[in-house]
Design an enzyme around this catalytic site. Sequence first.
Site, PDB file in Angstrom:
ATOM      1  N   LEU A   1      -3.178   2.956  -0.057  1.00 42.76           N
ATOM      2  CA  LEU A   1      -4.429   3.007   0.711  1.00 42.76           C
ATOM      3  C   LEU A   1      -4.973   1.624   1.066  1.00 42.76           C
ATOM      4  O   LEU A   1      -6.175   1.390   1.022  1.00 42.76           O
ATOM      5  CB  LEU A   1      -5.479   3.777  -0.082  1.00 42.76           C
ATOM      6  CG  LEU A   1      -5.632   5.242   0.325  1.00 42.76           C
ATOM      7  CD1 LEU A   1      -6.707   5.913  -0.496  1.00 42.76           C
ATOM      8  CD2 LEU A   1      -5.942   5.374   1.800  1.00 42.76           C
ATOM      9  N   HIS A   2      -4.114   0.718   1.391  1.00 45.02           N
ATOM     10  CA  HIS A   2      -4.585  -0.606   1.784  1.00 45.02           C
ATOM     11  C   HIS A   2      -4.908  -0.661   3.277  1.00 45.02           C
ATOM     12  O   HIS A   2      -4.312   0.042   4.066  1.00 45.02           O
ATOM     13  CB  HIS A   2      -3.523  -1.653   1.452  1.00 45.02           C
ATOM     14  CG  HIS A   2      -3.664  -2.155   0.041  1.00 45.02           C
ATOM     15  ND1 HIS A   2      -2.807  -3.054  -0.511  1.00 45.02           N
ATOM     16  CD2 HIS A   2      -4.571  -1.888  -0.914  1.00 45.02           C
ATOM     17  CE1 HIS A   2      -3.175  -3.312  -1.747  1.00 45.02           C
ATOM     18  NE2 HIS A   2      -4.243  -2.616  -2.021  1.00 45.02           N
TER      19      HIS A   2
END
Lengths: 579, 89
Positions: free
Chosen positions: B14-15
């Site tokens: 989830l960057h």
Amino acid sequence: MSLTLTGIGVTSGIALGRVHRLTPGELTLPEYHLDADAVEAETERMRQAVQRGDRFLSGVLERVGGSGNETARELLEAHRLILQDPMLIEAARERIRDQQINAEWALALQGESLQEEFRRLDDEYLALRREDLEQVVSLIQRELAEQPSALFSTQVPHRLDDTILVAAELAPADLTILSQRRVAGLITEHGGPWSHSAILARSLEIPMVLGVHHALELLEEGELVVLDGHYGAVLVRPDENLQRHYSDKQAASLRHRNELKRYLAQPSRTHDGRSFHLFGNAELPIEFENCLEAGVTGIGLMRTEYLFLDDQIPDEDAQYRAYCNALRAMAGRPVTIRTLDAGGDKLPDALALTRGPNPALGLRGLRLSLSVTDLFREQLRAILRASVEGPVRILLPMLTTTAEIAQARQLIAECREELRAEGLTIDPELPVGGMIETPAAALDVQAMARELDFLSIGTNDLIQYVLAIDRQDELVSYLYDPTHPGLLELLARTVEAGRHQGIEVTVCGELAGDERAARMLLGLGVTHFSMPPAQVAGVKKSLIEAGYEHCREIVERYRKDRRGTDDLLEALRHSGNGR
Amino acid sequence: MKRVELELVNRLGLHARAASKLVQAASGFDSRIWLAHGDKRVNAKSIMGVLLLAAPCGRELTLEVDGPDEDEAARTIAKLVADRFGEDE
């Protein structure tokens, strides 16, 4: 008891005056408690600031939108998300209510608390997000100030005669305001001698010493200081003798400048008959006037970044007016307009969101223009439209490949067609030149020369890239060496390529305006020099008194095996007529 | 209230880009939406929250949606995650 502080001198000038300390941080970020009945209005003020910030970002997004620049778009989108983030905005609003504090303060506190959470995670990648957060917080704070661009000018007193201004750092835009208010001298805690503020200070002839550590702590408001730009020294509370010594020096330097002016009327020829041409670097109206006084052949470099320095991106008409004014001021002499050279250390706030991990090697100069083509087209159209006012040349900054030239030329051709369809007549032969300032461009300069109508060498950036040093970085600025053999090699190649192709090669970096370095360039075969108007007289004297053949020999010998001299510039200084 | 277990299958988790897409998708719904991992639970409409959660989490997350359009919201977000947020790999 007197005290001496040292830093880096930017201009050779001397100034005597009283200290005025500028601490913008405290002034731009007011912190105060609210009365209970003011809380609602304050949250509303913040809501509106967020809304304006969002409009600003979507405006920039719109401009970036069509160009297919994914990275810039994603960054802007991310900033918009942060701007709407409940953990930032809602929480700050709660702080206004709970703590009864003003919006700027609440936002700063909430931003700091989020930063703290990020710091605890110790994730390298998230450090980058912290930067984004910081930028968005300051964006809202600027909006809260309501007149972001007026802010600086309202903090600074209107009359600064006999005042030495001390600040942590000064942006180029700040310098123009300070110059108009006739500041006597400037001291900053940070900055390198080749930063744009330093260059601007030189061209505006404001004595400046930068890199004076802790200047804001050490100097007291109102105390007398002498600023010696030549030695980079700040003498605090000078005694009477010292004061007299410096007043005399100031008077002598004024006399010297007046003497130099005598050379302005003489023909531009070395004493052994080599002709040369002196052009001016100018952007502000006062500089155009000074260029005319110095009798330049034309403007070799009109930077356009200053138009973009505010928080707003200027539209086509605003740019058109600025270019027309320049052309009218120069009354028929050619004006070389460089397209937006943003990036590195000179990124306009309005485009700051395109900042990559390494700005010096990132999306800058022509690269940025080619990625934001809507913006680039506006600038090209403004330049083309202005060309009816006088001879214009377009200069493309920061070339790396010939493909970039082809792309730019294509856009220029399209804009010309558009304008023709709108019923305007544009000079179809308007020359397009390029800046040789990357090693790649200098190494491939023959191919570049075939695609361009003239070449211009930007020595500041070229030196920076060839020597791999950041000119802003005080720690490595000692490596700055304009006589490095690697650099001379690239300069010689560029001059040769121009000669081979039969096109003009101008040097428009700092070197052209340096009396000794100009002789080195002459020895390399350069005949076109462009510099701030204040430097024209000194360079002209130096070149008139130089022997071209002699300079050429010294430079050749030095390039071959460094025989004859350890210090090229010193040797050239003595190669004049009357030695 | 809907609860869905999510597995992050894209390379970076989830960057950055993925977090932006998730927050944008979540913000389009009226329902309240949370992401949870361990004892941490954040507002999925907050980019800061999602990033703060993503760093410590492995590949498993719980999505909680509560509101009038919860079915569609849960479906949309689960699909976005399963499609690797549109990333190539």
